[in-house]
Design an enzyme around this catalytic site. Structure first.
Site, PDB file in Angstrom:
ATOM      1  N   ASP A  18      12.154   1.236  -2.103  1.00 42.73           N
ATOM      2  CA  ASP A  18      11.120   0.292  -1.666  1.00 42.73           C
ATOM      3  C   ASP A  18      11.277   0.075  -0.172  1.00 42.73           C
ATOM      4  O   ASP A  18      12.014  -0.796   0.287  1.00 42.73           O
ATOM      5  CB  ASP A  18      11.256  -1.023  -2.422  1.00 42.73           C
ATOM      6  CG  ASP A  18      10.036  -1.916  -2.222  1.00 42.73           C
ATOM      7  OD1 ASP A  18       9.101  -1.515  -1.506  1.00 42.73           O
ATOM      8  OD2 ASP A  18      10.024  -3.022  -2.804  1.00 42.73           O
ATOM      9  N   ALA A  19      10.594   0.919   0.599  1.00 51.00           N
ATOM     10  CA  ALA A  19      10.764   0.905   2.050  1.00 51.00           C
ATOM     11  C   ALA A  19       9.445   0.642   2.772  1.00 51.00           C
ATOM     12  O   ALA A  19       9.442   0.409   3.966  1.00 51.00           O
ATOM     13  CB  ALA A  19      11.343   2.237   2.523  1.00 51.00           C
ATOM     14  N   LYS A  20       8.347   0.705   2.041  1.00 52.56           N
ATOM     15  CA  LYS A  20       7.016   0.438   2.611  1.00 52.56           C
ATOM     16  C   LYS A  20       6.836   1.167   3.943  1.00 52.56           C
ATOM     17  O   LYS A  20       6.348   0.599   4.918  1.00 52.56           O
ATOM     18  CB  LYS A  20       6.774  -1.065   2.736  1.00 52.56           C
ATOM     19  CG  LYS A  20       6.852  -1.761   1.369  1.00 52.56           C
ATOM     20  CD  LYS A  20       6.443  -3.191   1.387  1.00 52.56           C
ATOM     21  CE  LYS A  20       6.437  -3.801  -0.011  1.00 52.56           C
ATOM     22  NZ  LYS A  20       7.755  -3.869  -0.675  1.00 52.56           N
ATOM     23  N   ARG A  21       7.213   2.422   3.987  1.00 55.78           N
ATOM     24  CA  ARG A  21       7.136   3.205   5.210  1.00 55.78           C
ATOM     25  C   ARG A  21       5.699   3.629   5.485  1.00 55.78           C
ATOM     26  O   ARG A  21       4.871   3.697   4.576  1.00 55.78           O
ATOM     27  CB  ARG A  21       8.044   4.436   5.130  1.00 55.78           C
ATOM     28  CG  ARG A  21       9.527   4.088   5.142  1.00 55.78           C
ATOM     29  CD  ARG A  21       9.930   3.368   6.426  1.00 55.78           C
ATOM     30  NE  ARG A  21      11.393   3.245   6.530  1.00 55.78           N
ATOM     31  CZ  ARG A  21      12.100   2.171   6.203  1.00 55.78           C
ATOM     32  NH1 ARG A  21      11.503   1.098   5.731  1.00 55.78           N
ATOM     33  NH2 ARG A  21      13.415   2.153   6.352  1.00 55.78           N
ATOM     34  N   ASP A  24       6.891  -5.970   5.501  1.00 53.87           N
ATOM     35  CA  ASP A  24       7.109  -6.372   4.120  1.00 53.87           C
ATOM     36  C   ASP A  24       6.827  -7.859   4.048  1.00 53.87           C
ATOM     37  O   ASP A  24       6.501  -8.473   5.060  1.00 53.87           O
ATOM     38  CB  ASP A  24       8.529  -6.049   3.638  1.00 53.87           C
ATOM     39  CG  ASP A  24       8.559  -5.755   2.143  1.00 53.87           C
ATOM     40  OD1 ASP A  24       8.062  -6.592   1.366  1.00 53.87           O
ATOM     41  OD2 ASP A  24       9.048  -4.686   1.763  1.00 53.87           O
TER      42      ASP A  24
END
Lengths: 298, 298
Positions: free
Chosen positions: A109-112, B114
């Site tokens: 879960d890095a939302k890159r 995030d």
């Protein structure tokens, strides 16, 4: 093996095998670590960043042992590790290795997100193989899935897929209060979230899923209509206030297609029980979550 | 010292001191490294990830020496480092330390984002101080600025600012072709980009800047009206096709308020010259860029 099984199929198989749609968030922070573990790691490593990394690995090792067989997937929140730089990344790499060896699906879960060739580097980092100095492929992190932010445009998602065989969960509707400001802005015949959902549906369900927060169940039902076959990764259950019925609002008509994450509710369960056995507490909390989701689904 | 000078003021001072508005992108990749350096690092470290990290540090060391005094800022693209996991992060940490010791403003180009508490961890990682096991603050990366993606909502930006004294450049209009799909969607009286620009303007210019791509100069002029005092970080000059006039389209009426990035055009300049002296090639390319921007501004 993974090259021949699309990540969505591997996820479905893991759900069938374990009878669970729960994902355990591996989001360690110093404030969530039992005092006995903290004291032992301070004694062994001193107060610096290496001690934090070592503590995260030992904490996660026992969580992974406790939940293996009772859930299909784990989701390390990369920010928790990255806060400690290279020491944190070493702990993240060790955690992913342990989880994969246990047979768990791993969602980084890095939302890159970035454009073109830069997105490709993130794809190599999490799902693929970065090139070495001699051009030969090296090991990446080896996650099965990566969460990504597609709000810079479709050409920020496709290079991630091209970099490996893994899948991506694209943020469609997040669980935070201010999501309405931009994600609910009108776009064409719907909202910006709807436009993102149509892009996701267009990529097909094998390697592209959607993050759809549990805190807006009406949105989840609407988004399911736009993405009938897509896997939904659902944050917000438990600590963020959503219940099991909310978390399942985006399920397919057959009840499938959702993976419900809980982080603090599982890995922080030892705090409620008042003892230091964080593995046993996590196992019990996961059993309760599985039962809660089972009741809501029936 | 940095605690008493807002990051926008420190940036303006560095521009005054060097007479340059150029930012050098430190985006190393194996394919951009001179053969002599590659051979030396393969000999010393073998073919693995540690060799890549060591090569990046040596490459950046000579770039930083060559450009110091001739530009105010450098911008490491975090994806290039993160592709190599913990080894890459070690190289990133060494690069930031070298650049700060040289007196350069450091912009970590990580496009992080995030929600809530997770954004705070990214803030600790790049701009602040993560907590140790004993609660005492530890060293973070120590960048002056971080690029962030605010498209999940305003509550994803504010925790980053709360985590330290540094600044953030918020993506407002990116330079990629598919940016139009979502950033140009209508929202209220303008587009989604406009709504983001108004949020940025509302945060004030001291710690919040905007990323506005050079490839859409008409958009940049319009966005300047919405953010009259905001610092613009402008990617897209050179390799992505935009010229100096395009890059300056978003300048304030007095000609200020823009920092123009070039990555491959500077650090890859040795490839054009056909020799291995990448530092001298970078210095010459930066001089040419400064002259090009100066002509366009006059």
């Amino acid at each position: 093996v993974t090259a021949t099984v699309p990540p969505a199929v591997a996820l479905a198989q893991a759900i069938d095998r374990t009878g669970s749609i729960a994902c355990v968030g591996l989001d360690p922070r110093p404030s969530l670590l039992p005092p006995g573990l903290v004291d032992a790691m301070l004694d062994a490593h001193g107060p610096g960043r290496a001690a934090v990394g070592a503590a995260f690995v030992e904490f996660n090792r026992r969580i992974i042992e406790a939940v293996t067989g009772h859930c299909p997937a784990v989701k390390p929140q990369v920010a928790c590790y990255e806060a400690y730089g290279a020491s944190g990344w070493l702990a993240l790499e060790a955690t992913v290795t342990m989880a994969r060896e246990a047979g768990l699906v791993v969602i980084a879960d890095a939302k890159r997100n970035d454009i073109g060739s830069t997105a490709a580097h993130y794809g190599q980092a999490f799902l693929g193989h970065p090139p070495g100095l001699d051009g030969a492929p090296l090991a990446g992190l080896g996650a099965d899935w990566l969460t990504v932010n597609g709000y810079l445009g479709a050409d920020t998602v496709e290079p991630l897929l091209d970099a490996g065989d893994g899948g991506v969960f694209v943020l469609v509707r997040t669980s935070n209060p201010s999501a309405v400001e931009l994600q609910d802005a009108p776009s064409g015949s719907g909202t910006v979230s709807d436009a993102m959902a149509r892009l996701v549906a267009g990529w097909g369900p094998d390697r592209v899923g959607a993050v759809v927060g549990a805190t807006y169940p009406d949105q989840a039902r609407r988004l399911r209509d736009l993405m009938p076959d897509t896997w939904f990764l659902v944050p917000g259950y438990g600590a963020q206030g959503a219940g099991a019925a909310d978390a399942l609002a985006g399920a397919r008509p057959d009840g499938g297609g959702v993976l419900v994450n809980s982080s603090r509710g599982i890995i922080g369960a030892w705090q409620e029980r008042g003892d230091d056995d964080w593995g046993a507490a996590a196992a019990a909390a996961l059993d309760a979550m599985n039962a809660d989701l089972g009741r809501a689904a029936s």
